[in-house]
Design an enzyme around this catalytic site. Structure first.
Site, short mmCIF file in Angstrom:
data_model
loop_
_atom_site.label_atom_id
_atom_site.label_comp_id
_atom_site.label_asym_id
_atom_site.label_seq_id
_atom_site.Cartn_x
_atom_site.Cartn_y
_atom_site.Cartn_z
N SER A 219 37.38 39.62 36.33
CA SER A 219 36.75 39.82 37.51
C SER A 219 35.37 39.77 37.53
CB SER A 219 37.31 40.83 38.33
OG SER A 219 36.73 41.98 38.08
N LYS A 220 34.67 39.72 38.74
CA LYS A 220 33.29 39.79 38.60
C LYS A 220 32.60 40.98 38.16
CE LYS A 220 30.02 39.05 42.46
NZ LYS A 220 29.70 38.93 43.77
#
Ligand code: GLU
Length: 449
Positions: A219-220
């Protein structure tokens, strides 16, 4: 005969280019270059709130940094523009009219436009995942609920991703949709829209997810997730691009460092791995070190100069020859380009930083000042034309033999006096590059302090 390949990268501007997105762009680019086809950049900016100039710039910068040039799209043009979804309203309206005429859509009580789900078996032959069958005639839960008809236009007139994505792929003549596996579950919906429009869908290749260290979807927030981070930390773009190639693809002979031209010639969609790819920041870091060590000095100079300029080093006042000697002396030691200014500042300015620990350990040690003075007087006897590594080494050895101490007792203080640091290039090379006057002055200044 098959059509010339047209593939696209269709990012939504979020202000961030994720390594997963960069890898999707790369695989599309590789396929286009491998087949002699076209690589198109399309900005999926229907979400007006997130749609800013900066957010789009991040995408261009990341792609350009990685060397992924596009043949059609923003800044380049092409026959299928505009390449921003926010500017394609008329196109979407035209396709909506076609669906209306075919009786495939209706307006619900809230004034949203919905697509009448045909509720049939959808069979896809994915180029990576193989045959995938989704029976859309079946309820989605034990209560017998059917999936609601999908919205394609909201009551405020804004468009839903599934519809505009399909319309653009049709209008832009896309032959292969290469995208992340997170979109696999959307594809049956997309195929229904193609069928309602009477258009043969493109071929699909859903590429495996990238997993983080703990095995979850990257994820980010995960370390190493943003392309910008590699730019800022001083990775060489070719090493990051190479690393991204290995996330889901491999040359089958266990090689890891591969020039991009070779990947272009070997790349085939059916060679993409079906298993998820684990992201390994250590391997990316290691690969970067390999690239830096093995790249030409010319390439190393091209990558270092902007980094050094940004750090404020006055490199403009020095000859290319001098710059090359300096860079050659540190090239084998550097792992990240962002370290270059700290490793080389003392070559360009007398006002360089002294590492406190190194000063305490070597310059403040008993007898260090006297030895530096002794060393300066001894080296002064070397004529300027003999100021080169071999002669310097002999001079250090002769002096320590004469003084009856280990050469290290001269070497360590000399290094810190000349560079402010305890690590750096080979000492004799470093002194040779700095030159006689600078070295003698620095040894004496350190002794005096
Ligand atoms: N805008 C979509 C995304 O960023 C594109 C999906 C696709 O490639 O079709 O995920």
């Amino acid at each position: 005969m098959s059509l010339p390949v047209r593939v696209r990268f269709a990012p939504s501007p979020t202000g961030f280019l994720h390594v997963g997105g960069a890898r999707t762009a790369l695989f599309n680019w590789l396929y286009a270059r491998h087949t002699g086809g076209k690589f198109i950049l399309r900005i999926e900016d229907t979400d007006k709130a997130r749609n800013t100039v900066e957010a789009v710039q991040v995408i261009y910068d990341g792609l350009k940094w990685l060397g992924l040039d596009w043949d059609e799209g923003p800044g380049v043009g092409g026959d299928c523009g505009p390449y921003f979804q926010s500017e394609r309203d008329a196109v979407y309206q035209k396709y909506l009219d076609k669906l209306l005429a075919a009786g495939a859509v209706y307006e619900d009580e809230k004034k949203a436009v919905r697509f009448k789900g045909p509720r049939k078996l959808i069979v896809m032959e994915d180029l990576v995942c193989g045959r995938v069958e989704v029976d859309r005639s079946k309820p989605i839960n034990p209560l017998g609920d059917m999936e609601p008809d999908m919205t394609i236009r909201r009551p405020d007139g804004s468009w839903i991703f599934h519809f505009v994505n399909v319309v653009d792929d049709i209008e832009m003549g896309i032959t292969h949709v290469i995208r992340g596996e997170d979109h696999l579950s959307n594809t049956p919906k997309h195929i229904e829209i193609y069928q309602a429009l009477g258009v043969t869908p493109p071929q699909f290749a859903h590429i495996p997810l990238i997993l983080n260290r703990s095995g979850g979807k990257m994820s980010k927030r995960d370390q190493g997730a943003s392309v910008q981070q590699y730019i800022d930390e001083g990775y060489a773009p070719e090493s990051v691009a190479n690393y991204l190639c290995l996330l889901g693809w491999s040359p089958k002979d266990n090689r890891e460092k591969l020039p991009m031209e070779e990947v272009v010639s070997l790349f085939e969609l059916d060679k993409i791995n079906r298993r998820n790819a684990a992201f390994d920041t250590d391997k990316c870091f290691w690969l970067n070190g390999q690239y830096i060590h093995e790249m030409t000095l010319e390439r190393f100079r091209a990558l270092c100069m902007p980094v050094m300029e940004r750090a404020g080093l006055p490199i403009g006042g020095f000859s290319n020859d001098y710059l090359d000697h300096v860079l050659a002396s540190v090239k084998e030691k550097i792992k990240l380009l962002k370290d270059v200014p700290a490793w080389t500042a003392y070559f360009f300015t007398d006002d360089f930083a002294f590492d406190e620990e190194a000063v305490n350990k070597t310059l403040r040690a008993g007898g260090a000042a006297a030895r530096l003075t002794q060393l300066a007087s001894h080296l002064e006897t070397l004529p300027a034309e003999s100021w080169e590594p071999v002669a310097l080494e002999s001079a250090f050895k002769a002096l320590s033999a004469e003084a009856g101490v280990k050469t290290a007792l001269f070497i360590h203080p000399a290094r810190v006096a000349a560079s402010g640091r305890s690590v750096g290039p080979s000492l004799y090379h470093m002194l040779a590059i700095l030159g006689r006057d600078k070295v003698l002055a620095r040894l004496r200044a350190a002794a005096a302090k």
